[in-house]
Design a protein around this motif. Structure first.
Motif, PDB file in Angstrom:
ATOM      1  N   ILE A  98      -4.229   4.590  10.080  1.00  0.00           N
ATOM      2  CA  ILE A  98      -4.592   3.668   9.007  1.00  0.00           C
ATOM      3  C   ILE A  98      -5.210   2.425   9.631  1.00  0.00           C
ATOM      4  O   ILE A  98      -4.663   1.836  10.552  1.00  0.00           O
ATOM      5  CB  ILE A  98      -3.396   3.347   8.102  1.00  0.00           C
ATOM      6  N   LEU A  99      -6.401   2.074   9.138  1.00  0.00           N
ATOM      7  CA  LEU A  99      -7.156   0.961   9.708  1.00  0.00           C
ATOM      8  C   LEU A  99      -7.123  -0.283   8.823  1.00  0.00           C
ATOM      9  O   LEU A  99      -7.176  -1.398   9.325  1.00  0.00           O
ATOM     10  CB  LEU A  99      -8.610   1.394   9.939  1.00  0.00           C
ATOM     11  N   ALA A 100      -7.049  -0.080   7.502  1.00  0.00           N
ATOM     12  CA  ALA A 100      -7.036  -1.221   6.579  1.00  0.00           C
ATOM     13  C   ALA A 100      -6.593  -0.746   5.200  1.00  0.00           C
ATOM     14  O   ALA A 100      -6.638   0.453   4.905  1.00  0.00           O
ATOM     15  CB  ALA A 100      -8.433  -1.842   6.490  1.00  0.00           C
ATOM     16  N   THR A 101      -6.185  -1.698   4.364  1.00  0.00           N
ATOM     17  CA  THR A 101      -5.841  -1.396   2.974  1.00  0.00           C
ATOM     18  C   THR A 101      -6.364  -2.508   2.068  1.00  0.00           C
ATOM     19  O   THR A 101      -6.556  -3.654   2.505  1.00  0.00           O
ATOM     20  CB  THR A 101      -4.316  -1.274   2.757  1.00  0.00           C
ATOM     21  N   TYR A 102      -6.616  -2.139   0.825  1.00  0.00           N
ATOM     22  CA  TYR A 102      -7.017  -3.084  -0.224  1.00  0.00           C
ATOM     23  C   TYR A 102      -6.167  -2.704  -1.429  1.00  0.00           C
ATOM     24  O   TYR A 102      -6.376  -1.649  -2.024  1.00  0.00           O
ATOM     25  CB  TYR A 102      -8.500  -2.931  -0.523  1.00  0.00           C
ATOM     26  N   THR A 103      -5.170  -3.522  -1.739  1.00  0.00           N
ATOM     27  CA  THR A 103      -4.190  -3.197  -2.769  1.00  0.00           C
ATOM     28  C   THR A 103      -4.193  -4.265  -3.845  1.00  0.00           C
ATOM     29  O   THR A 103      -4.226  -5.456  -3.535  1.00  0.00           O
ATOM     30  CB  THR A 103      -2.784  -3.096  -2.145  1.00  0.00           C
ATOM     31  N   PRO A 155       0.839  -1.210   0.000  1.00  0.00           N
ATOM     32  CA  PRO A 155       0.000   0.000   0.000  1.00  0.00           C
ATOM     33  C   PRO A 155       0.868   1.251   0.000  1.00  0.00           C
ATOM     34  O   PRO A 155       2.005   1.231   0.461  1.00  0.00           O
ATOM     35  CB  PRO A 155      -0.789  -0.111   1.307  1.00  0.00           C
ATOM     36  N   SER A 156       0.306   2.322  -0.497  1.00  0.00           N
ATOM     37  CA  SER A 156       1.013   3.602  -0.507  1.00  0.00           C
ATOM     38  C   SER A 156       1.352   4.014   0.919  1.00  0.00           C
ATOM     39  O   SER A 156       0.574   3.795   1.841  1.00  0.00           O
ATOM     40  CB  SER A 156       0.135   4.672  -1.154  1.00  0.00           C
ATOM     41  N   ARG A 167      -7.199   2.797   0.920  1.00  0.00           N
ATOM     42  CA  ARG A 167      -6.691   2.786   2.285  1.00  0.00           C
ATOM     43  C   ARG A 167      -7.826   3.329   3.155  1.00  0.00           C
ATOM     44  O   ARG A 167      -8.522   4.254   2.757  1.00  0.00           O
ATOM     45  CB  ARG A 167      -5.446   3.664   2.432  1.00  0.00           C
ATOM     46  N   VAL A 168      -8.009   2.744   4.323  1.00  0.00           N
ATOM     47  CA  VAL A 168      -9.074   3.170   5.238  1.00  0.00           C
ATOM     48  C   VAL A 168      -8.426   3.843   6.443  1.00  0.00           C
ATOM     49  O   VAL A 168      -7.524   3.277   7.060  1.00  0.00           O
ATOM     50  CB  VAL A 168      -9.938   1.970   5.696  1.00  0.00           C
ATOM     51  N   PHE A 169      -8.898   5.068   6.746  1.00  0.00           N
ATOM     52  CA  PHE A 169      -8.341   5.871   7.834  1.00  0.00           C
ATOM     53  C   PHE A 169      -9.437   6.329   8.777  1.00  0.00           C
ATOM     54  O   PHE A 169     -10.593   6.444   8.396  1.00  0.00           O
ATOM     55  CB  PHE A 169      -7.684   7.149   7.284  1.00  0.00           C
ATOM     56  N   SER A 170      -9.026   6.659   9.998  1.00  0.00           N
ATOM     57  CA  SER A 170      -9.874   7.420  10.917  1.00  0.00           C
ATOM     58  C   SER A 170      -9.534   8.894  10.692  1.00  0.00           C
ATOM     59  O   SER A 170      -8.536   9.222  10.048  1.00  0.00           O
ATOM     60  CB  SER A 170      -9.573   7.028  12.367  1.00  0.00           C
ATOM     61  N   TYR A 171     -10.348   9.794  11.239  1.00  0.00           N
ATOM     62  CA  TYR A 171     -10.043  11.224  11.137  1.00  0.00           C
ATOM     63  C   TYR A 171      -8.777  11.590  11.916  1.00  0.00           C
ATOM     64  O   TYR A 171      -8.216  12.656  11.718  1.00  0.00           O
ATOM     65  CB  TYR A 171     -11.221  12.081  11.609  1.00  0.00           C
ATOM     66  N   GLN A 172      -8.320  10.693  12.775  1.00  0.00           N
ATOM     67  CA  GLN A 172      -7.070  10.922  13.511  1.00  0.00           C
ATOM     68  C   GLN A 172      -5.856  10.492  12.685  1.00  0.00           C
ATOM     69  O   GLN A 172      -4.749  10.403  13.201  1.00  0.00           O
ATOM     70  CB  GLN A 172      -7.085  10.170  14.849  1.00  0.00           C
TER      71      GLN A 172
END
Length: 176
Positions: A145-150, A40-41, A137-142
């Motif tokens: 990084i919570l998850a990635t799909y690459t 992932p990036s 890439r899945v993020f919270s507002y903080q």
């Protein structure tokens, strides 16, 4: 030493084992499919782009009057259970990066989901984005990084990998 119908002298057993292991060491090691999928990036999440998109950056507020905006995640956002998906930033392909979408989720709702529910969410949106040639890439507002799909889009059919941040429901990290 008698093994079934075969008699193997005790002195031959170490030799037989040595020959078996050395033969295995000459077998070719083929790369797994996972090795063909890029990482992932590691670019930082640029939250300021949500309010001030520039160039070809697409967010949940971007609307093209003449055509459908790609990737189109509005339907997914409206139908995401409990408003889990808050916003997204889609980056076009650059010289150094593949096209990607950074999804921003509601951390409170994300923390209530179990691992399988999170995986289903990432898989569904990853499939949707990958159909347009984007990784997610899945993020919270903080900015966590919570998850990635690459995906490796050079392969046909393309190969993809999901990576999930290991957290329990209380948000505490644990390792498997």
């Amino acid at each position: 030493m008698m093994q079934g119908n075969f008699w193997i002298p005790k002195k031959s057993l170490p030799l037989l084992l040595t020959l078996s292991f050395s033969t295995c060491s000459f077998l070719p090691i083929l790369p797994s499919n996972a090795e063909n999928i890029p990482l992932p990036s590691d670019a930082p999440l640029e939250l300021y782009l949500l309010n001030q998109p520039k160039d070809n950056i697409i967010t949940a507020k971007t609307i093209h009057p003449e055509k459908l905006t790609v990737p189109s995640l509005w339907w997914a956002k409206e139908n995401s259970e409990n408003k889990l998906l808050s916003n997204w930033i889609a980056y076009p392909k650059s010289e150094t990066e593949s096209p990607r979408v950074d999804l921003i989720v509601n951390q409170q709702i994300w923390s209530l989901l179990d691992y399988l529910e999170r995986y289903v969410f990432v898989n569904q949106l990853g499939n949707l984005a990958s159909n347009s040639g984007y990784n997610i890439r899945v993020f919270s507002y903080q900015r966590e990084i919570l998850a990635t799909y690459t995906c490796n889009f050079a392969k046909s059919p393309f190969l993809c990998r999901i990576q999930m941040n290991n957290q329990n429901k209380a948000g505490l990290r644990y390792s498997l």
